[in-house]
Scaffold this active site. Structure first.
Site, PDB file in Angstrom:
ATOM      1  N   HIS A 263     -19.941 -21.211  43.295  1.00 37.49           N
ATOM      2  CA  HIS A 263     -18.619 -20.587  43.118  1.00 37.49           C
ATOM      3  C   HIS A 263     -18.196 -20.061  44.483  1.00 37.49           C
ATOM      4  CE1 HIS A 263     -15.324 -18.637  41.229  1.00 37.49           C
ATOM      5  NE2 HIS A 263     -15.929 -17.684  40.542  1.00 37.49           N
ATOM      6  N   HIS A 302     -14.561 -30.092  42.046  1.00 39.05           N
ATOM      7  CA  HIS A 302     -14.051 -28.930  41.314  1.00 39.05           C
ATOM      8  C   HIS A 302     -14.009 -29.253  39.838  1.00 39.05           C
ATOM      9  CE1 HIS A 302     -11.485 -25.550  40.239  1.00 39.05           C
ATOM     10  NE2 HIS A 302     -11.872 -25.022  41.380  1.00 39.05           N
ATOM     11  N   ASP A 358     -12.889 -24.176  49.679  1.00 41.27           N
ATOM     12  CA  ASP A 358     -13.979 -23.649  50.500  1.00 41.27           C
ATOM     13  C   ASP A 358     -14.412 -24.571  51.631  1.00 41.27           C
ATOM     14  OD1 ASP A 358     -14.282 -21.201  49.361  1.00 41.27           O
ATOM     15  OD2 ASP A 358     -15.521 -21.952  47.731  1.00 41.27           O
TER      16      ASP A 358
HETATM   17  N1  CMC Z   1     -21.295 -33.485  45.887  1.00 44.59           N
HETATM   18  C1  CMC Z   1     -21.791 -34.614  45.317  1.00 44.59           C
HETATM   19  N2  CMC Z   1     -21.588 -34.951  44.045  1.00 44.59           N
HETATM   20  C2  CMC Z   1     -20.873 -34.120  43.288  1.00 44.59           C
HETATM   21  C3  CMC Z   1     -20.328 -32.939  43.808  1.00 44.59           C
HETATM   22  C4  CMC Z   1     -20.548 -32.628  45.157  1.00 44.59           C
HETATM   23  N3  CMC Z   1     -20.054 -31.519  45.712  1.00 44.59           N
HETATM   24  N4  CMC Z   1     -19.648 -32.285  42.830  1.00 44.59           N
HETATM   25  C5  CMC Z   1     -19.773 -33.042  41.735  1.00 44.59           C
HETATM   26  N5  CMC Z   1     -20.507 -34.143  42.016  1.00 44.59           N
HETATM   27  C6  CMC Z   1     -20.824 -35.251  41.100  1.00 44.59           C
HETATM   28  C7  CMC Z   1     -21.905 -34.840  40.105  1.00 44.59           C
HETATM   29  O1  CMC Z   1     -23.194 -35.149  40.604  1.00 44.59           O
HETATM   30  C8  CMC Z   1     -21.527 -35.667  38.903  1.00 44.59           C
HETATM   31  O2  CMC Z   1     -21.952 -36.992  39.123  1.00 44.59           O
HETATM   32  P1  CMC Z   1     -22.542 -37.865  37.882  1.00 44.59           P
HETATM   33  O3  CMC Z   1     -21.364 -38.054  36.971  1.00 44.59           O
HETATM   34  O4  CMC Z   1     -23.043 -39.113  38.499  1.00 44.59           O
HETATM   35  O5  CMC Z   1     -23.627 -37.032  37.264  1.00 44.59           O
HETATM   36  C9  CMC Z   1     -19.996 -35.697  38.941  1.00 44.59           C
HETATM   37  O6  CMC Z   1     -19.655 -35.514  40.334  1.00 44.59           O
HETATM   38  C10 CMC Z   1     -19.352 -34.587  38.116  1.00 44.59           C
HETATM   39  O7  CMC Z   1     -19.853 -33.334  38.610  1.00 44.59           O
HETATM   40  P2  CMC Z   1     -20.199 -32.061  37.723  1.00 44.59           P
HETATM   41  O8  CMC Z   1     -21.424 -31.397  38.278  1.00 44.59           O
HETATM   42  O9  CMC Z   1     -20.176 -32.440  36.277  1.00 44.59           O
HETATM   43  O10 CMC Z   1     -18.951 -31.198  38.015  1.00 44.59           O
HETATM   44  P3  CMC Z   1     -18.777 -29.685  37.588  1.00 44.59           P
HETATM   45  O11 CMC Z   1     -17.382 -29.559  37.125  1.00 44.59           O
HETATM   46  O12 CMC Z   1     -19.843 -29.232  36.651  1.00 44.59           O
HETATM   47  O13 CMC Z   1     -19.015 -28.900  38.941  1.00 44.59           O
HETATM   48  C11 CMC Z   1     -18.640 -27.849  41.019  1.00 44.59           C
HETATM   49  C12 CMC Z   1     -17.988 -28.406  39.744  1.00 44.59           C
HETATM   50  C13 CMC Z   1     -17.560 -27.169  41.860  1.00 44.59           C
HETATM   51  C14 CMC Z   1     -19.705 -26.782  40.637  1.00 44.59           C
HETATM   52  C15 CMC Z   1     -19.281 -29.014  41.785  1.00 44.59           C
HETATM   53  O14 CMC Z   1     -18.301 -29.955  42.146  1.00 44.59           O
HETATM   54  C16 CMC Z   1     -20.053 -28.552  43.017  1.00 44.59           C
HETATM   55  O15 CMC Z   1     -21.222 -28.156  42.899  1.00 44.59           O
HETATM   56  N6  CMC Z   1     -19.397 -28.561  44.220  1.00 44.59           N
HETATM   57  C17 CMC Z   1     -20.022 -28.043  45.411  1.00 44.59           C
HETATM   58  C18 CMC Z   1     -19.928 -26.543  45.421  1.00 44.59           C
HETATM   59  C19 CMC Z   1     -18.526 -26.076  45.749  1.00 44.59           C
HETATM   60  O16 CMC Z   1     -17.892 -26.558  46.676  1.00 44.59           O
HETATM   61  N7  CMC Z   1     -18.057 -25.065  44.985  1.00 44.59           N
HETATM   62  C20 CMC Z   1     -16.761 -24.435  45.238  1.00 44.59           C
HETATM   63  C21 CMC Z   1     -15.776 -24.711  44.140  1.00 44.59           C
HETATM   64  S1  CMC Z   1     -14.102 -24.217  44.629  1.00 44.59           S
HETATM   65  C22 CMC Z   1     -14.157 -22.517  44.810  1.00 44.59           C
HETATM   66  C23 CMC Z   1     -14.452 -21.812  43.540  1.00 44.59           C
HETATM   67  O17 CMC Z   1     -13.743 -21.996  42.565  1.00 44.59           O
HETATM   68  O18 CMC Z   1     -15.403 -21.031  43.556  1.00 44.59           O
END
Ligand code: CMC
Length: 422
Positions: A263, A302, A358
């Site tokens: 986050h 996201h 971010d």
């Molecule tokens: N790098 C590589 N792969 C990713 C990433 C990433 N940053 N984010 C998602 N994926 C992949 C994930 O592995 C999954 O692939 P598969 O379908 O093959 O399993 C697919 O994309 C869907 O991802 P998810 O984990 O289901 O997505 P989520 O909605 O649960 O997670 C997130 C959202 C923001 C936690 C995630 O994208 C992430 O960990 N990003 C990196 C951390 C980050 O930048 N966070 C800041 C968010 S913006 C500020 C805020 O709101 O706090």
């Protein structure tokens, strides 16, 4: 075509028609049809936890509006304090309302001396400022016990005002304590962003005047972070608020959620990632390791945005302005290259992974002189009005206590086993 959905319980043959309103269906109708059957939705991916009139987020089209105003227009024309007022009250303030709101915020920036002398000094020298800030916010509830009276709108205003005013003071206090520098008292002649920079950096000068480009950039970044509807920390705020905890306790809990690297901690994680990549030559192998599931591209992806995060575009513009003053971040070129590779790679394209807010904020903060462990603290100051607007809305909605159900998957009943027989 009727705007309804029909659900049939095939065990009993009973049917219910549920109206689709604002793109959602009311779960109470399903509960009535099938008592004791729950909707299993871990991480709330398909659940709207509330109705809200604060922030409109259209992730498919990359749209973000506070109370109807596009984020691009607010970033260009507004100030953080005006945006706070807008989020909390629903309308932009007129001149008289602006004067009174800015005055109230400016004159509540001071903190009880015991917080500084006894509380802050109690932390270890290497305490993370985010841990200190979270604890300090929780501790404020003991200084303002009247905050428990959450039903009185006048009392609520007072606590909201205090939290927005004192956030930067506590944040700067945590930083100064962590580097062994004396605390700088707030300067009421400065703007909100200027005052924070003064409390961060002032040494012996009679008055600290930050570079206007840097103060403006900070103000814009605070606007971009001010609200983002039902994200993890705001949901925490609403869940804790629904128990009728005082706002300091609820904000401390929300701060804890924001601390996490998935986050608000992502801005710090982006810099760690770029430093670990280290050089241009390592970018491609790093991207391959991300695609192999060995690491994540921090600052990308996201839950809601499946298009370019509109905030990331504004942050990039601010970065150009800041780097003209501070000199370019040595990590910028690597970040741009990483973005270019990812945006053209099928792995990221097929999953709709774009830079989020971010990805570039950390580079700006670093160029302005903020240490890495202050990045999430800056996010906290920005998100404060959003948390408080949702808290206020929740109380005005009279929402029941948040209490989801679970689907139990553990073992059935069994007899207690004495320790000698285990
Ligand atoms: N790098 C590589 N792969 C990713 C990433 C990433 N940053 N984010 C998602 N994926 C992949 C994930 O592995 C999954 O692939 P598969 O379908 O093959 O399993 C697919 O994309 C869907 O991802 P998810 O984990 O289901 O997505 P989520 O909605 O649960 O997670 C997130 C959202 C923001 C936690 C995630 O994208 C992430 O960990 N990003 C990196 C951390 C980050 O930048 N966070 C800041 C968010 S913006 C500020 C805020 O709101 O706090």
């Amino acid at each position: 075509m009727p705007e309804t959905v029909t659900i049939t319980d095939n065990r009993t043959g009973q049917t219910v028609d549920i109206p689709i309103e604002n793109g959602s269906i009311d779960m109470k109708a399903i509960q009535k049809l099938m008592p004791g059957t729950w909707v299993l939705d871990p991480a709330f991916g398909g659940t709207a936890s509330t109705e809200s009139a604060i922030t409109d987020l259209d992730g498919a089209n990359g749209i973000l509006r506070y109370r109807g105003y596009p984020i691009e227009q607010l970033a260009e024309h507004s100030t953080f304090l005006e945006v706070c007022y807008l989020l909390l009250n629903g309308e932009l303030p007129n001149q008289e309302q602006t004067d009174s709101w800015v005055h109230d915020v400016t004159y509540h920036t001071f903190i009880h001396e015991n917080m500084r002398k006894r509380f802050m000094e109690g932390f270890n020298h290497d305490a993370h400022p985010m841990g200190m800030l979270m604890s300090a916010i929780a501790a404020l509830s003991t200084f303002y016990p009247e905050a428990k009276d959450i039903e009185d709108p006048g009392n609520r205003y007072k606590q909201i005002n205090r939290l927005i005013s004192k956030g930067p003071t506590l944040a700067a206090m945590a930083y100064r304590a962590s580097i062994g520098m004396p605390f700088v008292y707030p300067d009421n002649d400065l703007t909100y962003a200027e005052n924070f920079l003064s409390m961060m950096w002032r040494v012996a000068e009679p008055q600290y005047k930050p570079d206007p480009v840097l103060a403006k950039a900070l103000d814009v970044l605070l606007i971009l972070h001010a609200d983002h509807e039902q994200n993890c920390s705001t949901t925490t705020m609403r869940v804790v608020g629904s128990a009728h905890a005082d706002p300091y306790s609820a904000v401390a809990a929300a701060t804890g959620a924001l601390y996490g690297p998935r986050h608000g901690g992502a801005n710090e994680a982006v810099i760690h990632m770029l430093e670990e990549i280290g050089s241009y030559d390592n970018i491609e192998p790093f991207v391959e390791s991300v695609k192999a599931g060995e690491s994540r591209l921090m600052g990308f992806g996201h839950r809601v945005y499946k298009a370019y995060d509109p905030r990331a575009r504004i942050v990039k513009e601010q970065a150009d302005k800041v780097f003209e003053v501070t000199g370019k971040s040595p990590l910028l070129d690597m970040a741009l290259k990483l973005e270019e590779i990812a945006l053209n790679d099928d792995y990221f394209k097929s999953r709709n992974l774009y830079p989020n807010v971010d990805f570039y904020t950390g580079l700006i903060y670093q160029s302005m002189g903020f240490p890495l462990d202050m990045f999430t603290v800056l996010f906290t100051i920005g998100r404060m009005p959003g948390w408080l607007a949702h808290w206020q809305e929740l109380l005005e909605q009279g929402q029941r206590i948040s209490r989801p159900r679970q689907v139990y998957t553990g073992v059935g009943e069994r007899a207690y086993v004495p320790i000698a027989e285990r």
